[in-house]
Design a protein around this motif. Sequence first.
Motif, PDB file in Angstrom:
ATOM      1  N   ALA A  13     -13.183 -20.459 -19.312  1.00 16.00           N
ATOM      2  CA  ALA A  13     -12.800 -19.832 -18.036  1.00 16.00           C
ATOM      3  C   ALA A  13     -11.329 -20.078 -17.732  1.00 16.00           C
ATOM      4  O   ALA A  13     -10.602 -19.160 -17.340  1.00 16.00           O
ATOM      5  N   GLY A  14     -10.881 -21.324 -17.908  1.00 17.34           N
ATOM      6  CA  GLY A  14      -9.483 -21.638 -17.631  1.00 17.34           C
ATOM      7  C   GLY A  14      -8.541 -20.891 -18.550  1.00 17.34           C
ATOM      8  O   GLY A  14      -7.504 -20.373 -18.119  1.00 17.34           O
ATOM      9  N   LEU A  15      -8.897 -20.800 -19.827  1.00 14.44           N
ATOM     10  CA  LEU A  15      -8.054 -20.089 -20.789  1.00 14.44           C
ATOM     11  C   LEU A  15      -8.020 -18.597 -20.488  1.00 14.44           C
ATOM     12  O   LEU A  15      -6.966 -17.960 -20.566  1.00 14.44           O
ATOM     13  N   ALA A  16      -9.180 -18.030 -20.131  1.00 13.07           N
ATOM     14  CA  ALA A  16      -9.224 -16.608 -19.783  1.00 13.07           C
ATOM     15  C   ALA A  16      -8.349 -16.324 -18.570  1.00 13.07           C
ATOM     16  O   ALA A  16      -7.608 -15.332 -18.534  1.00 13.07           O
ATOM     17  N   GLY A  17      -8.426 -17.192 -17.560  1.00 14.25           N
ATOM     18  CA  GLY A  17      -7.595 -17.011 -16.378  1.00 14.25           C
ATOM     19  C   GLY A  17      -6.123 -17.131 -16.705  1.00 14.25           C
ATOM     20  O   GLY A  17      -5.298 -16.344 -16.213  1.00 14.25           O
ATOM     21  N   PHE A  18      -5.770 -18.109 -17.549  1.00  9.96           N
ATOM     22  CA  PHE A  18      -4.366 -18.294 -17.934  1.00  9.96           C
ATOM     23  C   PHE A  18      -3.845 -17.076 -18.685  1.00  9.96           C
ATOM     24  O   PHE A  18      -2.723 -16.623 -18.446  1.00  9.96           O
ATOM     25  N   VAL A  19      -4.653 -16.548 -19.606  1.00 12.98           N
ATOM     26  CA  VAL A  19      -4.224 -15.394 -20.393  1.00 12.98           C
ATOM     27  C   VAL A  19      -4.030 -14.169 -19.492  1.00 12.98           C
ATOM     28  O   VAL A  19      -3.026 -13.447 -19.605  1.00 12.98           O
ATOM     29  N   LEU A  20      -4.997 -13.924 -18.602  1.00  8.38           N
ATOM     30  CA  LEU A  20      -4.867 -12.794 -17.683  1.00  8.38           C
ATOM     31  C   LEU A  20      -3.601 -12.919 -16.839  1.00  8.38           C
ATOM     32  O   LEU A  20      -2.828 -11.957 -16.692  1.00  8.38           O
ATOM     33  N   LEU A  21      -3.397 -14.104 -16.289  1.00  6.01           N
ATOM     34  CA  LEU A  21      -2.226 -14.322 -15.440  1.00  6.01           C
ATOM     35  C   LEU A  21      -0.943 -14.183 -16.241  1.00  6.01           C
ATOM     36  O   LEU A  21       0.033 -13.576 -15.774  1.00  6.01           O
ATOM     37  N   ALA A  22      -0.939 -14.723 -17.471  1.00  6.63           N
ATOM     38  CA  ALA A  22       0.262 -14.652 -18.300  1.00  6.63           C
ATOM     39  C   ALA A  22       0.609 -13.214 -18.659  1.00  6.63           C
ATOM     40  O   ALA A  22       1.789 -12.839 -18.696  1.00  6.63           O
ATOM     41  N   VAL A  23      -0.404 -12.389 -18.921  1.00 12.20           N
ATOM     42  CA  VAL A  23      -0.157 -10.990 -19.286  1.00 12.20           C
ATOM     43  C   VAL A  23       0.518 -10.249 -18.143  1.00 12.20           C
ATOM     44  O   VAL A  23       1.525  -9.536 -18.353  1.00 12.20           O
ATOM     45  N   LEU A 203      -4.734 -21.569  -5.664  1.00 14.29           N
ATOM     46  CA  LEU A 203      -5.853 -20.777  -5.153  1.00 14.29           C
ATOM     47  C   LEU A 203      -5.413 -19.858  -4.008  1.00 14.29           C
ATOM     48  O   LEU A 203      -5.970 -18.767  -3.832  1.00 14.29           O
ATOM     49  N   GLU A 204      -4.414 -20.285  -3.253  1.00  8.73           N
ATOM     50  CA  GLU A 204      -3.917 -19.467  -2.146  1.00  8.73           C
ATOM     51  C   GLU A 204      -3.192 -18.226  -2.662  1.00  8.73           C
ATOM     52  O   GLU A 204      -3.157 -17.194  -1.985  1.00  8.73           O
ATOM     53  N   LEU A 205      -2.641 -18.325  -3.867  1.00  4.60           N
ATOM     54  CA  LEU A 205      -1.919 -17.188  -4.450  1.00  4.60           C
ATOM     55  C   LEU A 205      -2.821 -15.965  -4.564  1.00  4.60           C
ATOM     56  O   LEU A 205      -2.380 -14.835  -4.299  1.00  4.60           O
ATOM     57  N   ALA A 206      -4.081 -16.168  -4.935  1.00  7.65           N
ATOM     58  CA  ALA A 206      -5.009 -15.036  -5.079  1.00  7.65           C
ATOM     59  C   ALA A 206      -5.232 -14.347  -3.736  1.00  7.65           C
ATOM     60  O   ALA A 206      -5.225 -13.111  -3.650  1.00  7.65           O
ATOM     61  N   PHE A 249      -6.216   2.119 -12.338  1.00 11.78           N
ATOM     62  CA  PHE A 249      -5.352   1.142 -12.983  1.00 11.78           C
ATOM     63  C   PHE A 249      -4.702   0.168 -11.993  1.00 11.78           C
ATOM     64  O   PHE A 249      -4.685  -1.046 -12.257  1.00 11.78           O
ATOM     65  N   PRO A 250      -4.185   0.621 -10.856  1.00 14.16           N
ATOM     66  CA  PRO A 250      -3.693  -0.383  -9.893  1.00 14.16           C
ATOM     67  C   PRO A 250      -4.813  -1.244  -9.329  1.00 14.16           C
ATOM     68  O   PRO A 250      -4.618  -2.435  -9.069  1.00 14.16           O
ATOM     69  N   GLY A 251      -6.011  -0.648  -9.154  1.00 11.85           N
ATOM     70  CA  GLY A 251      -7.140  -1.451  -8.691  1.00 11.85           C
ATOM     71  C   GLY A 251      -7.512  -2.520  -9.692  1.00 11.85           C
ATOM     72  O   GLY A 251      -7.775  -3.677  -9.334  1.00 11.85           O
ATOM     73  N   LEU A 252      -7.523  -2.158 -10.984  1.00 13.34           N
ATOM     74  CA  LEU A 252      -7.809  -3.137 -12.029  1.00 13.34           C
ATOM     75  C   LEU A 252      -6.733  -4.218 -12.085  1.00 13.34           C
ATOM     76  O   LEU A 252      -7.033  -5.397 -12.331  1.00 13.34           O
ATOM     77  N   ALA A 253      -5.488  -3.828 -11.866  1.00 16.51           N
ATOM     78  CA  ALA A 253      -4.402  -4.811 -11.884  1.00 16.51           C
ATOM     79  C   ALA A 253      -4.611  -5.867 -10.806  1.00 16.51           C
ATOM     80  O   ALA A 253      -4.436  -7.070 -11.056  1.00 16.51           O
ATOM     81  N   ILE A 254      -4.989  -5.428  -9.614  1.00 18.33           N
ATOM     82  CA  ILE A 254      -5.236  -6.376  -8.526  1.00 18.33           C
ATOM     83  C   ILE A 254      -6.426  -7.270  -8.846  1.00 18.33           C
ATOM     84  O   ILE A 254      -6.362  -8.502  -8.713  1.00 18.33           O
ATOM     85  N   VAL A 255      -7.526  -6.656  -9.286  1.00 17.19           N
ATOM     86  CA  VAL A 255      -8.752  -7.413  -9.571  1.00 17.19           C
ATOM     87  C   VAL A 255      -8.518  -8.426 -10.680  1.00 17.19           C
ATOM     88  O   VAL A 255      -8.894  -9.611 -10.555  1.00 17.19           O
ATOM     89  N   LEU A 256      -7.900  -8.008 -11.778  1.00 15.86           N
ATOM     90  CA  LEU A 256      -7.723  -8.902 -12.915  1.00 15.86           C
ATOM     91  C   LEU A 256      -6.714 -10.009 -12.613  1.00 15.86           C
ATOM     92  O   LEU A 256      -6.880 -11.144 -13.070  1.00 15.86           O
ATOM     93  N   THR A 257      -5.671  -9.693 -11.852  1.00 17.30           N
ATOM     94  CA  THR A 257      -4.703 -10.730 -11.484  1.00 17.30           C
ATOM     95  C   THR A 257      -5.345 -11.783 -10.591  1.00 17.30           C
ATOM     96  O   THR A 257      -5.181 -12.992 -10.808  1.00 17.30           O
ATOM     97  N   VAL A 258      -6.081 -11.338  -9.584  1.00 16.47           N
ATOM     98  CA  VAL A 258      -6.758 -12.274  -8.689  1.00 16.47           C
ATOM     99  C   VAL A 258      -7.809 -13.081  -9.451  1.00 16.47           C
ATOM    100  O   VAL A 258      -7.953 -14.298  -9.242  1.00 16.47           O
TER     101      VAL A 258
END
Length: 280
Positions: A13-23, A203-206, A249-258
């Motif tokens: 989970a942590g790695l998946a979150g890091f990868v999503l955020l890094a992308v 966590l507040e960033l999301a 696509f913008p909706g996915l960007a928000i969802v995946l970033t959060v």
Amino acid sequence: MTRFCSTLLHSRAGLAGFVLLAVFVAGAALAPWLHLPDPTAIGLRTRLSPPDWIGFHPLGTDPLGRDVLSRLAFGGRTTLAVALTAVVLGAVLGTAIGIIAGFLGGGIDRVLMRVVDIQLAFPLMMLALLVVAVLGPSIGNVIVVLAVTSWNRYARIIRAQVLSLREREFVLSARAIGASSPWIMVHHILPNVATPALVVATLELARIIVMIAALSFLGLGVQPPDPDWGQMLAEGRLYISSAWWVVTFPGLAIVLTVLGVNLFGDWLRDYLDPKTRSNR
């Protein structure tokens, strides 16, 4: 650093979150150097063109013919920059108030905590809408509003930490040798509350990313022609049935970033928890 990377690699989970955020962070940071079309360039001849994965518009175009991929990348720069700035300002303000309230106590503590209670009584989104509507929509005002509506979370958590820290031996020793309260708060208290403040900020960033998108969707956030994910949703909501890519696509960007921020933030909280680390 080695232990940090090793632990992160063993957490799915942590790695998946890091990868999503890094992308998304990398895409936003490198947007000016990716040779993307101008995100504000209007091309009515190519308006609402569907995604062409190997063509000039891989994610299609919006109702004004602007490239969706380019607007996603540059909109990410705006959204993430505003969110990070607001988080930093809120964290600095909230941490300072929490340290002062917890360490000094007495009347100062009661006054500051009542201010926190009063602000928490208002729905944050309603308060943000009210302030932005009064001050006017702009990036600067959005940053101020988001920082002002988020500092109380840090203040309450940091105050609780300081109430226990101020009775610890190292603080009592500093008092005994004549150290002033400001010196103790900066050199002894602040380093010991930096970790919980960092976790709260992650966590507040999301939440702040979602609030930025909501304000922009309502026309009170980032103003045209500057691209923003929430603004892209607002502009494409009338074309959901005929041009799905404009909002998808913008909706996915928000969802995946959060999602990435939340997954990485949860892992970071566990990683920085001394009790959790002692069990590894």
